[in-house]
Design a protein around this motif. Structure first.
Motif, mmCIF file in Angstrom:
data_model
loop_
_atom_site.group_PDB
_atom_site.id
_atom_site.type_symbol
_atom_site.label_atom_id
_atom_site.label_comp_id
_atom_site.label_asym_id
_atom_site.label_seq_id
_atom_site.Cartn_x
_atom_site.Cartn_y
_atom_site.Cartn_z
ATOM 1 N N UNK A 108 -29.472 37.301 -25.092
ATOM 2 C CA UNK A 108 -29.785 38.098 -26.291
ATOM 3 C C UNK A 108 -28.713 38.547 -27.132
ATOM 4 N N UNK A 109 -27.597 38.435 -26.685
ATOM 5 C CA UNK A 109 -26.638 38.743 -27.454
ATOM 6 C C UNK A 109 -26.211 37.560 -28.683
ATOM 7 N N UNK A 110 -26.621 36.459 -28.270
ATOM 8 C CA UNK A 110 -26.264 35.327 -29.177
ATOM 9 C C UNK A 110 -27.539 35.142 -30.041
ATOM 10 N N UNK A 111 -28.559 35.639 -29.651
ATOM 11 C CA UNK A 111 -29.897 35.663 -30.537
ATOM 12 C C UNK A 111 -29.785 36.840 -31.610
ATOM 13 N N UNK A 112 -29.430 37.811 -31.324
ATOM 14 C CA UNK A 112 -29.416 39.187 -32.027
ATOM 15 C C UNK A 112 -28.449 38.807 -32.929
ATOM 16 N N UNK A 113 -27.020 38.293 -32.588
ATOM 17 C CA UNK A 113 -26.005 37.851 -33.706
ATOM 18 C C UNK A 113 -26.631 36.955 -34.587
ATOM 19 N N UNK A 114 -27.520 35.968 -34.268
ATOM 20 C CA UNK A 114 -27.943 35.107 -35.310
ATOM 21 C C UNK A 114 -29.026 35.549 -36.159
ATOM 22 N N UNK A 115 -29.776 36.617 -35.665
ATOM 23 C CA UNK A 115 -30.628 37.188 -36.604
ATOM 24 C C UNK A 115 -29.993 38.234 -37.664
ATOM 25 N N UNK A 116 -28.878 38.835 -36.993
ATOM 26 C CA UNK A 116 -28.192 39.481 -37.960
ATOM 27 C C UNK A 116 -27.012 39.026 -38.800
ATOM 28 N N UNK A 117 -26.993 37.614 -38.847
ATOM 29 C CA UNK A 117 -26.107 36.939 -39.641
ATOM 30 C C UNK A 117 -24.630 36.751 -39.116
ATOM 31 N N UNK A 118 -24.395 37.405 -37.970
ATOM 32 C CA UNK A 118 -22.924 37.379 -37.472
ATOM 33 C C UNK A 118 -22.383 36.328 -36.674
ATOM 34 N N UNK A 119 -21.155 36.448 -36.600
ATOM 35 C CA UNK A 119 -20.423 35.368 -35.921
ATOM 36 C C UNK A 119 -20.332 35.801 -34.475
ATOM 37 N N UNK A 120 -20.574 35.007 -33.620
ATOM 38 C CA UNK A 120 -20.373 35.226 -32.073
ATOM 39 C C UNK A 120 -19.713 34.122 -31.448
ATOM 40 N N UNK A 121 -18.957 34.966 -30.747
ATOM 41 C CA UNK A 121 -17.826 34.056 -29.686
ATOM 42 C C UNK A 121 -18.364 34.595 -28.171
ATOM 43 N N UNK A 122 -18.695 33.598 -27.341
ATOM 44 C CA UNK A 122 -18.961 33.652 -26.046
ATOM 45 C C UNK A 122 -17.734 33.373 -25.108
ATOM 46 N N UNK A 123 -17.282 34.510 -24.254
ATOM 47 C CA UNK A 123 -15.980 34.561 -23.313
ATOM 48 C C UNK A 123 -16.776 34.384 -22.141
#
Length: 820
Positions: A108-123
């Motif tokens: 969900x964090x990945x998809x919300x970041x995409x919807x918000x147009x924000x960069x996402x880093x998965x650790x």
């Protein structure tokens, strides 16, 4: 052992960065939860603004006991907090784990970041990654397509993700060396510590059985089990069965300060886990000066060097575990040696070492190319259509290169060897020049088993190609395009390229451009080219450049009036990126400064320079003038797109396409890091092969990795062309900088060019401000002779301007004296 590379480039600078940190928080005090809290604190201390989004908020006891229901109850408020935090942040840093935690929190964090147009880093963390990905790789990859960076704390996890087609960079766990440190003095008393939660995965039952064996030899030994968990009752019963009595102590949950003190009171740390990645308990024990015995599962062998900084044993083997503990407890010196090695290893996990690796990934996320607007239209549709019409495969190649750039160097070398063997075999079957050469040398391309065997072939020169040009064309070559070099370093070269070679070079350049957050379709200005190139700018190219928002500013004629025109065009275009020869761009920058015109307000994101040596004073001038970083590139029409600088300062070689050698004057490889002539084999040049081609340049390889995480090897430096070096009368070879420094900072001189005609004569062309004073002329001659020899004739010629080379380049030094 695979550890993090040493940070050797840009300093940490994340002041003001807004990060939404998504992850679990204590309680319970698990490894991921503790790392989340610690990371938030360290980022804030570094100047970042951190908003924590907790995935495990405390729930009422009755709800927490209902496993399925508690997850469902947590999800809606979590998504709402996540949505709001994503709106405020510049990037999301998501602490990820296996199983339902991935599906309910990370995805969900990945998809919300995409919807918000924000960069996402998965650790991603956790030793169960292999089993999880074996079950759920397809679902994970579906979400990971939208992740801008994946980081893991160990080489073990990086390999696990590679097996499932995903590239991960290593950013290790951080240890607080102020909290965890060795005691001032601690006499041995056989105190053993197990610092893992009481869960089946960590197999404390085997630890208890091993401890019972230890007590037969050391009755005074004592074991402490920290933490809490579902195994407590079963372990208490096992302790009764083993008659451990007061020799065993269950501490329950401990805070961090108490935990650190407990390490310092221990003589040995034991880890009996059945699956693991990079356990903090081992790092904390090392930092506390405590020797370690651990099972050899998962990522632990990637972290530990057996019998050097810890002892490894098989899982579920209490006898082997007990013998390893006894070897340490009964031999204090052995234990101290392990502890010293472990303590030294922990320096790699201090924040000062890890921070540059993490911030490099943050910059990678923040510098991602535009995902919408006209730029995205060009890069995703119009330019791919353009390449398709030209029958180029650059689009697919670029996408593949954006995966292979993260491969480890060993895997890249394997790819190079495969492609090299194919090129050598192709040349033997289809290229007349190489058929004859192989026969003369008795060289069998099918027997090449190692990259070093390439050195059995002679170095290829421009003269070789010019003398046998038609023999270099493969008999099965497709359509060829004629090219030539300007000959500024001596003999011009005429050669041909096929569509494969062009496609690979376009893809490599495109990839490097995207490293800096710009893309094809962003407004760009290019300051290079010669009159020959400009005549080829027909209507089709003019329309194409207009579509790509690309403006060519010819560099061969830089009169004041033309520079005024260039400044006006830049102000109208407001380019996102600027390409050019460093010398020509410096002329433009100085011209604008002289007229008090601000170029740093144009919105330029990056200045790409190539085709000449970049001097540090040029980099400084350009960065100040344009208000943007300078990215150095290395290559040419003949040798190809060889290397490019990343935002972390590493000059990365395009290893998928080229094999770059550094050789001495006899053609033998120099030691790693030493300077020599640059020789290139282009692996996509089958239609007109360039195999061990002498570029005429001098440089050195870098043996250290770049903190950006790319596996592409590095050039330490490119010192210039062979003709940029001068030779003193006594045979000493020196870089032209030795003479440039004499002239560069003299206020009476506006421009200069040094031409070494022979060992006995060197000409100096000068453009002076208002005539060269006789005393200064004598001083220049004296300093040149001090470097070249007292008998050398230094001829100073004052001129009104110094013309560029035919290519449009401006070179400070040209030597016509051979350096070997």
């Amino acid at each position: 052992m695979n550890g993090p590379p040493p940070p050797t480039t840009r300093p940490v600078d994340i002041a003001g960065l807004r990060v939404a940190l998504v992850g679990p928080l204590p309680p319970p005090d698990g490894g991921i939860a503790n790392q989340t809290v610690q990371l938030a604190r360290l980022l804030r201390e570094s100047g970042a603004e951190v908003e924590l989004v907790q995935v495990n908020p405390v729930q009422p006891a009755w709800l927490a006991s209902l496993r399925g229901l508690r997850g469902a109850a947590r999800l809606p408020p979590y998504l709402w907090r996540l949505w709001r935090a994503a709106g405020r942040a510049q990037l999301l840093h998501v602490m990820a784990h296996s199983g339902w935690s991935w599906h309910l929190h990370t995805a969900p964090a990945i998809w919300i970041a995409r919807l918000r147009g924000k960069g996402v880093l998965v650790n991603y963390r956790g030793g169960e990654a292999m089993d999880f990905l074996n079950r759920s790789a397809a679902l994970v990859r579906w979400s990971m397509r939208h992740v801008h960076a994946l980081i893991v704390p160990s080489a073990f996890l990086a390999e696990v993700f590679t097996l499932h087609g995903m590239s991960a960079q290593i950013v290790p766990n951080v240890i607080d060396l102020a909290r965890f440190h060795p005691p001032a003095d601690a006499p041995p008393h056989a105190a053993i510590l197990v610092a893992r939660h009481l869960e089946p995965l960590y197999d404390q039952a085997t630890a208890l059985r091993a401890f019972a064996i230890v007590r037969r030899s050391l009755p005074h030994a004592h074991l402490t089990l920290c933490g809490e968990g579902p195994e407590l009752g079963r372990l208490q019963q096992l302790a009764l069965d083993l008659d451990l009595g007061e020799a065993l102590h269950f501490t329950g949950r401990l805070d961090n300060a108490t935990m650190a003190a407990l390490y310092r009171q221990s003589d040995l740390a034991l880890n009996a886990s059945l699956a693991d990645n990079m356990p903090n308990s081992i790092l904390e024990a090392w930092a506390s000066g405590v020797p370690v015995v651990s099972t050899d599962v998962g990522g632990i062998p990637y972290l530990v060097r057996d019998q050097v900084n810890a002892v490894l044993v098989p899982p579920r083997n209490p006898e082997a575990m007990a013998q390893a503990m006894l070897a340490i407890l009964q031999s204090p010196e052995h234990g101290r040696a392990l502890a010293r090695a472990g303590l030294a290893e922990t320096q790699r996990y201090a924040w000062r070492q890890v921070a540059p690796l993490l911030t490099a990934q943050y910059r990678r996320v923040l510098r991602r190319p535009p995902a919408s607007g006209y730029t995205a239209l060009v890069s995703r549709m119009l330019f791919p259509l353009h390449e398709l019409l030209k029958r180029h495969t650059s689009v697919a190649l670029r996408k593949r290169m954006e995966q292979t750039q993260w491969w480890p160097q060993s895997r890249l070398e394997s790819l190079q060897l495969t492609r090299l063997r194919a090129l050598l075999l192709h040349a033997s079957e289809h290229v007349p020049y190489y058929r004859q050469l192989y026969a003369r040398l008795d060289f069998d391309a099918t027997r090449v088993r190692d990259l070093s065997q390439l050195s059995r072939l002679p170095i290829l020169t421009k003269a070789d190609i010019n003398r046998h040009r038609t023999d270099f064309i493969a008999d099965n070559a497709g359509p060829l395009q004629r090219f030539n070099t300007g000959g500024s370093s001596g003999e011009p070269l005429i050669f041909f390229q096929g569509k494969a070679r062009v496609s690979h070079d376009v893809a490599a350049k495109w990839r490097a451009t995207r490293w800096w957050g710009v893309d094809i379709g962003d407004p760009e200005a290019l300051m290079w080219g010669s009159p020959i190139e400009l005549n080829a700018q027909d209507r089709w190219r003019t329309r194409r450049d207009r579509m790509l928002r690309s403006l060519l500013l010819p560099a061969f004629d830089l009169s004041p009036a033309r520079l005024d025109d260039y400044v006006s065009k830049l102000q109208r275009l407001r380019p996102a990126m600027l390409f050019g020869y460093p010398s020509a761009l410096c002329v433009l920058a100085r011209h604008a400064q002289g007229k008090h015109i601000r170029l740093d307000r144009l919105g330029i994101k990056v200045v790409f320079v190539t085709a000449e040596r970049l001097y540090e004073e040029q980099r400084t001038l350009l960065e100040q003038a344009f208000g943007a970083p300078v990215a150095n590139g290395y290559g040419g029409r003949d040798a190809g797109f060889l290397a490019h600088e990343c935002p972390e300062g590493g000059l990365h070689i395009t290893a998928e396409d080229v094999i770059l050698e550094i050789v001495d004057p006899q053609g033998a490889p120099v030691a790693p890091g030493e300077t020599g002539a640059i020789v290139v084999t282009h692996l996509a040049s089958g239609d007109f092969p360039f195999i061990r081609y002498a570029t005429g340049d001098v440089g050195a390889l870098d043996t250290r990795p770049c903190v950006c995480g790319r596996g592409l090897p590095l050039l330490k430096r490119v010192e210039g062309r062979v003709t940029d070096f001068v030779v003193a009368r006594d045979g000493t070879v020196m870089h032209g900088l030795a003479l440039i420094y004499v002239l560069r900072d003299l206020p009476q001189i506006r421009a200069f060019k040094i031409i070494q005609e022979s060992l006995d004569i060197t000409r100096v062309l000068l453009v002076s401000v208002s005539g060269l004073p006789p005393s200064l002329r004598i001083d220049i001659i004296s300093q040149f002779r001090a470097r070249l020899g007292a008998s050398v004739d230094i001829v100073i010629e004052e001129v009104t301007e110094i013309p560029a080379e035919a290519s449009g380049k401006h070179r400070y030094v040209i030597s016509k004296v051979a350096t070997n």
